[in-house]
Design an enzyme around this catalytic site. Structure first.
Site, PDB file in Angstrom:
ATOM      1  N   ARG A 122      56.826  51.019 -16.486  1.00 33.77           N
ATOM      2  CA  ARG A 122      56.127  50.694 -17.623  1.00 33.77           C
ATOM      3  C   ARG A 122      57.279  50.918 -18.940  1.00 33.77           C
ATOM      4  NH1 ARG A 122      50.083  52.160 -17.769  1.00 33.77           N
ATOM      5  NH2 ARG A 122      50.064  50.676 -19.700  1.00 33.77           N
ATOM      6  N   SER A 168      52.393  47.452 -26.795  1.00 36.97           N
ATOM      7  CA  SER A 168      51.457  48.626 -26.713  1.00 36.97           C
ATOM      8  C   SER A 168      51.525  49.068 -28.061  1.00 36.97           C
ATOM      9  CB  SER A 168      51.994  49.662 -25.798  1.00 36.97           C
ATOM     10  OG  SER A 168      51.139  50.797 -25.691  1.00 36.97           O
ATOM     11  N   SER A 192      46.254  45.538 -29.788  1.00 39.30           N
ATOM     12  CA  SER A 192      45.038  46.295 -29.454  1.00 39.30           C
ATOM     13  C   SER A 192      44.845  47.157 -30.861  1.00 39.30           C
ATOM     14  CB  SER A 192      45.456  47.263 -28.159  1.00 39.30           C
ATOM     15  OG  SER A 192      45.732  46.580 -27.134  1.00 39.30           O
ATOM     16  N   ASP A 200      42.091  45.834 -22.287  1.00 37.95           N
ATOM     17  CA  ASP A 200      41.634  46.504 -21.282  1.00 37.95           C
ATOM     18  C   ASP A 200      40.281  46.249 -20.690  1.00 37.95           C
ATOM     19  OD1 ASP A 200      43.743  48.288 -21.114  1.00 37.95           O
ATOM     20  OD2 ASP A 200      42.723  49.972 -22.136  1.00 37.95           O
ATOM     21  N   ASN A 222      49.966  41.345 -23.054  1.00 33.73           N
ATOM     22  CA  ASN A 222      50.178  42.840 -23.020  1.00 33.73           C
ATOM     23  C   ASN A 222      50.012  43.369 -21.907  1.00 33.73           C
ATOM     24  OD1 ASN A 222      47.786  42.416 -24.336  1.00 33.73           O
ATOM     25  ND2 ASN A 222      47.692  44.677 -24.358  1.00 33.73           N
ATOM     26  N   ARG A 267      48.220  43.022 -14.812  1.00 35.99           N
ATOM     27  CA  ARG A 267      47.003  42.754 -14.584  1.00 35.99           C
ATOM     28  C   ARG A 267      46.603  41.261 -14.569  1.00 35.99           C
ATOM     29  NH1 ARG A 267      44.543  47.649 -18.162  1.00 35.99           N
ATOM     30  NH2 ARG A 267      44.787  49.496 -16.637  1.00 35.99           N
TER      31      ARG A 267
END
Length: 415
Positions: free
Chosen positions: A109, A155, A182, A301, A324, A332
């Site tokens: 990551r 992020s 986010s 998320d 993201n 994901r």
């Protein structure tokens, strides 16, 4: 009506641990999350020389405003992104040589935007193998502060780490953000910093939003951790999916810090009955889930949660602006598409979107978790309507909710 107590927020617990370690005095955290991620963060603090005493329901941290209590340390961050991104910033404010490493998953990551920013502030650091990734060595000599620009489009944790560092600098810190994902997580950070005595100003300008943090330091406090809104999403989704289903989560209401509570607004748009009170939120099924197009940039998320129930909607569900999610514990977006297709569902994807068509998932099937706790917990909701679903790594939920399977199974029986 099922009332369920959700474990404490991972995001809030991690931030509280950083702020407590940096504060003058001893902080008590009430109802902190006990999971692999938060235990890893606490162990990291101990390795850096901070005194952390953990009791059932309360953790006590003796702050060290001057930085780590040792001149040299090795810190293993496990799989925790908050540990891997926040603790190097905390260490940089101290004096010594601090080596950080992480699991293979966390090594993949990205870390680059944060370490580039720290270098701009004069921090001496070196990546041990691949530039912009762990392992990482930080040589702390204190930080003067200053102004910098940051791209937080991958992020928001990069910005959070720098903001929390700001009060520990000699002259304060001004961070101009050119892109931000986010954003509600940043609002959590600002609210918690202020609770520990920090002073932050925010101004929007032609070059982006600038956060100015004064060099105030932090003051210890007693801080209660609210339930995890991301974890709550699985229970809210299960209630919305199940005819006659209903669930109430105490501790999450109109005053909640976490933006991921916004997931219930998505469920409301799909047809669920949602009530948000002062200190609790209730979701009830109406027997129908409607298709929709939704931008989930700020609550990404919970994207896998929505993807997991999307096949049961009466029309396509298109989730946008979630690029993201490709740099989380796994990709994901692709993981959701892969598993839905394995269940016989038609799925289309693009660089930052996924569109899921209505269908009846077919079991038996083994979900490829990619070691990602959120993939497991999301598809546990799908499994409520799909017999024969299993997981190749069910235990990876220990990252945020070690008892998830036991709790969710008992919850499902009561729906």
């Amino acid at each position: 009506m099922t009332v369920i107590d959700i474990p404490g927020s991972k995001s809030v617990t991690a931030r509280a641990l950083f702020l407590a370690a940096a504060a003058e005095g001893t902080t008590t955290l009430l109802r902190p999350l006990r999971s692999d991620d938060t235990e890893g963060f606490a162990e990291g603090l101990k390795a850096l020389g901070y005194a952390v005493r953990q009791e059932p329901g309360a953790w006590h941290i003796e702050g060290r405003p001057a930085g780590p209590g040792v001149a040299e340390a090795d810190v293993y961050c496990r799989d925790g992104a908050t540990t891997a991104r926040f603790l190097p910033a905390l260490a940089a404010a101290g004096h010594g040589t601090f080596r950080f490493d992480a699991s293979p998953q966390m090594r993949r990551r990205p870390l680059g935007p944060l370490t580039t920013a720290l270098r701009e502030l004069g921090v001496e650091l070196a990546h041990g193998e691949r530039e912009g990734h762990h392992p990482l060595t930080v040589t702390g000599r204190g930080i003067k502060g200053g102004a910098l620009r940051l791209d937080a489009g991958q992020s928001s944790q990069y910005l959070t780490a720098l903001l929390m560092l700001g009060p520990l600098t000699a002259d304060g810190l001004a961070v101009t953000v050119t892109d931000l994902v986010s954003e509600p997580y940043v609002e959590i950070t600002l609210a918690m910093m202020r609770a520990f005595g920090a002073e932050i100003a925010r101004e929007d300008g032609p070059e982006g939003r600038t956060y100015t943090v004064a060099p105030t330091g932090y003051r210890a406090t007693t801080y209660a951790i609210e339930p995890d809104a991301s974890t709550s999403s699985y229970f809210f989704a299960a209630a919305a999916l199940t005819p006659g289903g209903a669930v109430t989560v105490p501790g999450l209401g109109t005053g909640a810090l976490q933006g991921d509570l916004g997931f219930v607004d998505v469920l409301r748009r799909m047809g669920a009955d949602v009530t948000i009170g002062a200190d609790r939120t209730t979701v009830r099924s109406t027997g129908t889930l409607r298709g929709l197009t939704v931008n989930m940039r700020d609550i990404s998320d919970t994207m896998p949660t929505l993807a997991a129930i999307a096949p049961f909607a009466d029309g396509p569900v298109r989730i946008e602006d979630v690029a993201n999610t490709r740099v989380k514990e796994c990709d994901r977006l692709d993981a959701c598409a892969e598993n839905l297709r394995a269940l016989g569902i038609t799925v289309d994807t693009g660089p930052d979107w996924i569109e899921i068509h209505p269908g009846t998932p077919a079991g038996p099937a083994e979900i490829a978790t990619h070691g990602d706790h959120r993939i497991v917990m999301s598809f546990a909701v799908t499994a409520l309507r799909t017999p024969g679903v299993t997981f190749d790594d069910p235990g990876c939920v220990r990252k945020t909710f070690p008892d998830f399977h036991t709790v969710f199974e008992a919850f499902a029986r009561g729906l």
